[in-house]
Write a protein that holds these residues in place. Structure first.
Motif, PDB file in Angstrom:
ATOM      1  N   ILE A 220      50.413  34.356  36.335  1.00 59.93           N
ATOM      2  CA  ILE A 220      51.806  34.766  36.284  1.00 59.93           C
ATOM      3  C   ILE A 220      52.091  35.434  34.951  1.00 59.93           C
ATOM      4  O   ILE A 220      51.511  35.067  33.922  1.00 59.93           O
ATOM      5  N   ALA A 221      52.985  36.437  34.966  1.00 56.86           N
ATOM      6  CA  ALA A 221      53.374  37.154  33.751  1.00 56.86           C
ATOM      7  C   ALA A 221      54.858  37.461  33.810  1.00 56.86           C
ATOM      8  O   ALA A 221      55.428  37.663  34.895  1.00 56.86           O
ATOM      9  N   ALA A 222      55.497  37.499  32.642  1.00 58.58           N
ATOM     10  CA  ALA A 222      56.897  37.922  32.538  1.00 58.58           C
ATOM     11  C   ALA A 222      56.920  39.419  32.279  1.00 58.58           C
ATOM     12  O   ALA A 222      56.314  39.899  31.314  1.00 58.58           O
ATOM     13  N   VAL A 223      57.599  40.184  33.134  1.00 58.71           N
ATOM     14  CA  VAL A 223      57.521  41.648  33.097  1.00 58.71           C
ATOM     15  C   VAL A 223      58.928  42.245  33.179  1.00 58.71           C
ATOM     16  O   VAL A 223      59.743  41.824  33.996  1.00 58.71           O
ATOM     17  N   LYS A 224      59.175  43.257  32.357  1.00 61.30           N
ATOM     18  CA  LYS A 224      60.458  43.954  32.360  1.00 61.30           C
ATOM     19  C   LYS A 224      60.353  45.160  33.297  1.00 61.30           C
ATOM     20  O   LYS A 224      59.618  46.119  33.036  1.00 61.30           O
ATOM     21  N   PHE A 225      61.111  45.136  34.404  1.00 62.76           N
ATOM     22  CA  PHE A 225      61.125  46.238  35.365  1.00 62.76           C
ATOM     23  C   PHE A 225      62.090  47.328  34.909  1.00 62.76           C
ATOM     24  O   PHE A 225      61.815  48.511  35.039  1.00 62.76           O
ATOM     25  N   GLU A 226      63.256  46.923  34.427  1.00 61.07           N
ATOM     26  CA  GLU A 226      64.272  47.806  33.871  1.00 61.07           C
ATOM     27  C   GLU A 226      64.795  47.133  32.600  1.00 61.07           C
ATOM     28  O   GLU A 226      64.503  45.953  32.350  1.00 61.07           O
ATOM     29  N   PRO A 227      65.582  47.858  31.767  1.00 64.41           N
ATOM     30  CA  PRO A 227      66.070  47.233  30.525  1.00 64.41           C
ATOM     31  C   PRO A 227      66.747  45.884  30.723  1.00 64.41           C
ATOM     32  O   PRO A 227      66.611  44.989  29.899  1.00 64.41           O
ATOM     33  N   ASN A 228      67.458  45.710  31.839  1.00 61.04           N
ATOM     34  CA  ASN A 228      68.158  44.449  32.101  1.00 61.04           C
ATOM     35  C   ASN A 228      67.630  43.749  33.347  1.00 61.04           C
ATOM     36  O   ASN A 228      68.354  42.996  33.996  1.00 61.04           O
ATOM     37  N   ASP A 229      66.392  44.019  33.683  1.00 59.29           N
ATOM     38  CA  ASP A 229      65.795  43.434  34.886  1.00 59.29           C
ATOM     39  C   ASP A 229      64.398  42.920  34.542  1.00 59.29           C
ATOM     40  O   ASP A 229      63.422  43.661  34.596  1.00 59.29           O
ATOM     41  N   GLU A 230      64.318  41.643  34.182  1.00 60.82           N
ATOM     42  CA  GLU A 230      63.052  41.013  33.829  1.00 60.82           C
ATOM     43  C   GLU A 230      62.689  40.019  34.929  1.00 60.82           C
ATOM     44  O   GLU A 230      63.531  39.236  35.377  1.00 60.82           O
ATOM     45  N   ARG A 231      61.453  40.059  35.383  1.00 67.78           N
ATOM     46  CA  ARG A 231      61.021  39.199  36.479  1.00 67.78           C
ATOM     47  C   ARG A 231      59.646  38.611  36.179  1.00 67.78           C
ATOM     48  O   ARG A 231      58.948  39.031  35.251  1.00 67.78           O
ATOM     49  N   PHE A 232      59.275  37.653  37.004  1.00 67.43           N
ATOM     50  CA  PHE A 232      57.920  37.108  36.976  1.00 67.43           C
ATOM     51  C   PHE A 232      57.077  37.871  37.993  1.00 67.43           C
ATOM     52  O   PHE A 232      57.531  38.129  39.113  1.00 67.43           O
ATOM     53  N   VAL A 233      55.869  38.248  37.600  1.00 71.22           N
ATOM     54  CA  VAL A 233      54.905  38.805  38.533  1.00 71.22           C
ATOM     55  C   VAL A 233      53.828  37.752  38.769  1.00 71.22           C
ATOM     56  O   VAL A 233      53.197  37.277  37.822  1.00 71.22           O
ATOM     57  N   LEU A 234      53.667  37.350  40.023  1.00 71.52           N
ATOM     58  CA  LEU A 234      52.662  36.367  40.411  1.00 71.52           C
ATOM     59  C   LEU A 234      51.476  37.076  41.051  1.00 71.52           C
ATOM     60  O   LEU A 234      51.651  38.016  41.824  1.00 71.52           O
ATOM     61  N   GLY A 235      50.289  36.611  40.722  1.00 71.31           N
ATOM     62  CA  GLY A 235      49.088  37.121  41.355  1.00 71.31           C
ATOM     63  C   GLY A 235      48.147  35.980  41.675  1.00 71.31           C
ATOM     64  O   GLY A 235      48.159  34.951  40.995  1.00 71.31           O
ATOM     65  N   TRP A 236      47.359  36.128  42.721  1.00 70.93           N
ATOM     66  CA  TRP A 236      46.377  35.106  43.060  1.00 70.93           C
ATOM     67  C   TRP A 236      45.219  35.749  43.807  1.00 70.93           C
ATOM     68  O   TRP A 236      45.354  36.800  44.429  1.00 70.93           O
ATOM     69  N   HIS A 237      44.052  35.100  43.715  1.00 70.34           N
ATOM     70  CA  HIS A 237      42.870  35.598  44.401  1.00 70.34           C
ATOM     71  C   HIS A 237      42.937  35.158  45.866  1.00 70.34           C
ATOM     72  O   HIS A 237      43.256  34.016  46.169  1.00 70.34           O
ATOM     73  N   SER A 238      42.625  36.098  46.758  1.00 71.37           N
ATOM     74  CA  SER A 238      42.684  35.821  48.184  1.00 71.37           C
ATOM     75  C   SER A 238      41.463  36.420  48.871  1.00 71.37           C
ATOM     76  O   SER A 238      40.961  37.474  48.461  1.00 71.37           O
ATOM     77  N   VAL A 239      40.975  35.732  49.884  1.00 74.80           N
ATOM     78  CA  VAL A 239      39.874  36.245  50.696  1.00 74.80           C
ATOM     79  C   VAL A 239      40.342  36.259  52.144  1.00 74.80           C
ATOM     80  O   VAL A 239      40.599  35.207  52.730  1.00 74.80           O
ATOM     81  N   ARG A 240      40.445  37.459  52.718  1.00 74.94           N
ATOM     82  CA  ARG A 240      40.907  37.615  54.092  1.00 74.94           C
ATOM     83  C   ARG A 240      39.914  38.468  54.866  1.00 74.94           C
ATOM     84  O   ARG A 240      39.671  39.620  54.488  1.00 74.94           O
ATOM     85  N   ASP A 241      39.348  37.907  55.906  1.00 74.82           N
ATOM     86  CA  ASP A 241      38.348  38.621  56.716  1.00 74.82           C
ATOM     87  C   ASP A 241      37.237  39.189  55.842  1.00 74.82           C
ATOM     88  O   ASP A 241      36.778  40.317  56.021  1.00 74.82           O
ATOM     89  N   GLY A 242      36.817  38.397  54.858  1.00 78.24           N
ATOM     90  CA  GLY A 242      35.726  38.797  53.984  1.00 78.24           C
ATOM     91  C   GLY A 242      36.115  39.713  52.849  1.00 78.24           C
ATOM     92  O   GLY A 242      35.267  40.067  52.022  1.00 78.24           O
ATOM     93  N   LEU A 243      37.385  40.150  52.758  1.00 83.71           N
ATOM     94  CA  LEU A 243      37.836  41.039  51.700  1.00 83.71           C
ATOM     95  C   LEU A 243      38.378  40.234  50.525  1.00 83.71           C
ATOM     96  O   LEU A 243      39.355  39.496  50.669  1.00 83.71           O
ATOM     97  N   ASN A 244      37.719  40.356  49.357  1.00 81.03           N
ATOM     98  CA  ASN A 244      38.215  39.736  48.133  1.00 81.03           C
ATOM     99  C   ASN A 244      39.305  40.609  47.546  1.00 81.03           C
ATOM    100  O   ASN A 244      39.101  41.805  47.318  1.00 81.03           O
ATOM    101  N   ASP A 245      40.458  40.023  47.272  1.00 81.62           N
ATOM    102  CA  ASP A 245      41.608  40.807  46.848  1.00 81.62           C
ATOM    103  C   ASP A 245      42.444  39.997  45.865  1.00 81.62           C
ATOM    104  O   ASP A 245      42.304  38.767  45.763  1.00 81.62           O
TER     105      ASP A 245
END
Length: 359
Positions: A220-245
């Motif tokens: 997870i990271a804290a990211v500024k999308f716009e000057p007054n719009d800060e959000r969390f970006v979540l990421g995770w490792h996933s394996v679907r039908d053999g595809l690592n993503d």
């Protein structure tokens, strides 16, 4: 735990972070760090138990192993100016493990697993208790808050945690849960998160995956999308039908999910092939550098030899781009290729300088 700070373009010899007063434990491990050169925070596990009279090479009994396991405690330290001040956050008879730390430059959150086995013959089976606790440092003389419960274990066993904090002090903790630890199916792993308000209390929780695929290693990271719009970006490792993503989502400070953010690296990469191992991370960003345009994701890949055997590692990365065409990511770049018969054990990265270069 040792630390050093960039000075004159280089890192001088590190120095040990002094132990908290009255806690002369040993066996420090699992360090987590957040912040910058003027304000930073670290958290780690310290062993409090000892076995007087035990000689090297002697076998540990089940009771002695349980004593050592239950003696793991969480220590946190804050760097203000040039000095670190360490504090013992836990003092109990159950294992405290895997701390993560996040900061906005003045406030800090540390989250960790509070577990218990209850079975001396199976000490790492935490079926009796698998909670997530947290403590907050608000930069005042009151120091660290008393630990509070963030997750009570009812939805499954914890398999990984991460934390981030917005500039206003709102924090988020993300975690992977094994929703059915009675079997060995990786399809039972799901990703969740909890928002911690500026008042220091959990305000919103959600499980964001419910499927038969593997979902693990939340970041997870804290990211500024716009000057007054800060959000969390979540990421995770996933394996679907053999595809690592690497799958992605964005969450605002109230816990609401974005309906327009990039869903995954593979989807955004289009025709650019990626072969992502489970080991990935966001490049660390601080202060004015946490714009979406500075957000990068790095991961490790394994390269084979002519015989088809795993031989060496490669670090690859993508960077987020937002322009008139919308939000997208760059082509995957080779950051570093290791020598033959050499694999990546650990890596990290941060964004530095006015040009937003990733280091």
């Amino acid at each position: 735990i040792f630390a050093t700070r960039l000075s004159g373009g280089s890192y001088p010899q590190g120095a040990e972070i002094a132990a908290p007063a009255g806690f002369d434990g040993y066996g420090d491990s699992g360090a987590s760090l957040a912040g910058n050169g003027s304000f930073a925070a670290a958290a780690w596990v310290r062993q409090s138990a000892s076995l007087p009279g035990k000689a090297a090479g002697q076998t540990l009994s089940s009771a002695e192993q349980a004593l050592l396991m239950n003696g793991t405690e969480i220590v946190a330290a804050v760097l203000s100016g040039t000095s670190w001040t360490a504090t013992r956050l836990t003092n109990n008879a159950s294992p405290d493990l895997a701390p993560v730390v996040a900061s906005n430059g003045s406030t800090v959150i540390v989250a960790w697993r509070s577990v218990y086995s209850g079975n001396a013959e199976d000490l790492i089976n935490f079926s009796q208790q698998d909670h997530i606790l947290y403590s907050i440092y608000n930069g005042t003389d009151t120091g660290w808050s008393e630990p509070k419960q963030l997750y009570n274990g009812t939805s499954g066993a914890v398999r990984g945690i991460g934390a981030a904090m917005l500039s206003d002090g709102t924090a988020a903790v993300t975690y992977a849960l094994d929703t059915d630890d009675t079997d060995n199916s990786s399809g039972d792993y799901e990703i969740g998160y909890t928002i911690v308000s500026t008042a220091g209390d959990p305000s919103f929780s959600a499980i964001i995956t419910q499927n038969e695929w593997l979902d693990e290693n939340p970041r997870i990271a804290a990211v500024k999308f716009e000057p007054n719009d800060e959000r969390f970006v979540l990421g995770w490792h996933s394996v679907r039908d053999g595809l690592n993503d690497i799958r992605l989502t964005a969450v605002d400070g109230s816990g609401a999910l974005s309906n327009s953010f990039i869903e995954s690296i593979a989807q955004a990469a289009g025709g650019n092939a990626v072969n992502i191992d489970g080991n990935f991370r966001f490049a660390r960003m601080n202060g004015s550098l946490n714009d979406l345009a500075n957000l990068s994701i790095l991961w490790s890949e394994s390269e084979g030899n002519d015989a088809g055997e795993t031989d060496h590692g490669i670090l690859r990365a993508v960077k987020f781009i937002e322009d008139a065409a919308g939000m997208r990511i760059s082509a995957a770049l080779d950051v570093a290729e290791l020598p033959e018969r050499t694999l990546t054990d650990h890596f990290d990265a941060y964004v530095s300088g006015a040009d937003g270069k990733t280091v």
